[in-house]
Design a protein around this motif. Sequence first.
Motif, short mmCIF file in Angstrom:
data_model
loop_
_atom_site.label_atom_id
_atom_site.label_comp_id
_atom_site.label_asym_id
_atom_site.label_seq_id
_atom_site.Cartn_x
_atom_site.Cartn_y
_atom_site.Cartn_z
N MET A 1 0.82 -1.20 0.00
CA MET A 1 0.00 0.00 0.00
C MET A 1 0.86 1.26 0.00
N SER A 2 2.06 1.15 0.58
CA SER A 2 2.94 2.32 0.62
C SER A 2 3.31 2.80 -0.77
N TRP A 3 3.47 1.86 -1.70
CA TRP A 3 3.81 2.26 -3.07
C TRP A 3 2.64 2.99 -3.73
N VAL A 4 1.43 2.58 -3.42
CA VAL A 4 0.26 3.28 -3.96
C VAL A 4 0.23 4.71 -3.42
N PHE A 5 0.50 4.86 -2.12
CA PHE A 5 0.56 6.20 -1.53
C PHE A 5 1.66 7.03 -2.19
N LEU A 6 2.81 6.42 -2.42
CA LEU A 6 3.93 7.15 -3.01
C LEU A 6 3.64 7.58 -4.44
N ILE A 7 3.08 6.69 -5.24
CA ILE A 7 2.74 7.05 -6.63
C ILE A 7 1.67 8.15 -6.62
N GLY A 8 0.68 8.00 -5.75
CA GLY A 8 -0.35 9.04 -5.62
C GLY A 8 0.23 10.38 -5.21
N ALA A 9 1.20 10.34 -4.28
CA ALA A 9 1.86 11.57 -3.84
C ALA A 9 2.61 12.22 -4.99
N GLY A 10 3.29 11.42 -5.80
CA GLY A 10 4.01 11.95 -6.95
C GLY A 10 3.08 12.56 -7.98
N LEU A 11 1.96 11.90 -8.23
CA LEU A 11 0.99 12.42 -9.19
C LEU A 11 0.34 13.71 -8.67
N ALA A 12 0.07 13.75 -7.37
CA ALA A 12 -0.49 14.98 -6.78
C ALA A 12 0.53 16.11 -6.86
N PHE A 43 1.73 15.96 0.19
CA PHE A 43 2.49 15.79 1.43
C PHE A 43 1.86 14.73 2.33
N TYR A 44 0.53 14.71 2.39
CA TYR A 44 -0.14 13.70 3.20
C TYR A 44 0.16 12.29 2.68
N LEU A 45 0.02 12.09 1.37
CA LEU A 45 0.28 10.77 0.80
C LEU A 45 1.75 10.38 0.95
N LEU A 46 2.65 11.34 0.80
CA LEU A 46 4.07 11.06 1.01
C LEU A 46 4.31 10.61 2.45
N SER A 47 3.71 11.29 3.40
CA SER A 47 3.90 10.91 4.81
C SER A 47 3.37 9.51 5.08
N ARG A 48 2.28 9.14 4.44
CA ARG A 48 1.74 7.78 4.61
C ARG A 48 2.70 6.75 4.02
N SER A 49 3.30 7.07 2.89
CA SER A 49 4.23 6.11 2.27
C SER A 49 5.48 5.92 3.12
N LEU A 50 5.85 6.97 3.87
CA LEU A 50 7.07 6.90 4.69
C LEU A 50 6.90 6.03 5.93
#
Length: 104
Positions: A1-12, A43-50
């Motif tokens: 799931m972290s990768w989904v958050f990270l890709i979403g963060a990048g797209l955002a 930033f929120y999605l990045l923090s979740r991926s971290l």
Amino acid sequence: MSWVFLIGAGLAEMMAVFWMGKSKGYQIVKWSILSVGTFALSFYLLSRSLETLPLGLAYSIWVGIGAAGGVVLGMLYLNESRDRWRIFFLLLIIGSVIGLKVVA
């Protein structure tokens, strides 16, 4: 799931940079609100991926997606330069992000 958050963060991040360009230096309210909102989401999605991904890897991929995507969107929709050197360095960014994933 972290990768989904990270890709979403990048797209955002990519979209936030695009809206920032359309806001003309945060002078057009509609685009400014979209930019700030998508930066916050990014930033929120990045923090979740971290929560599970290493900081160096996640940050590099996030910045790479945002930067490369922002440049591509700018070239496609904001009539920014399509100079061959610009495209070359864009490909270097993309290659670097892929390389980081391969060795991490």
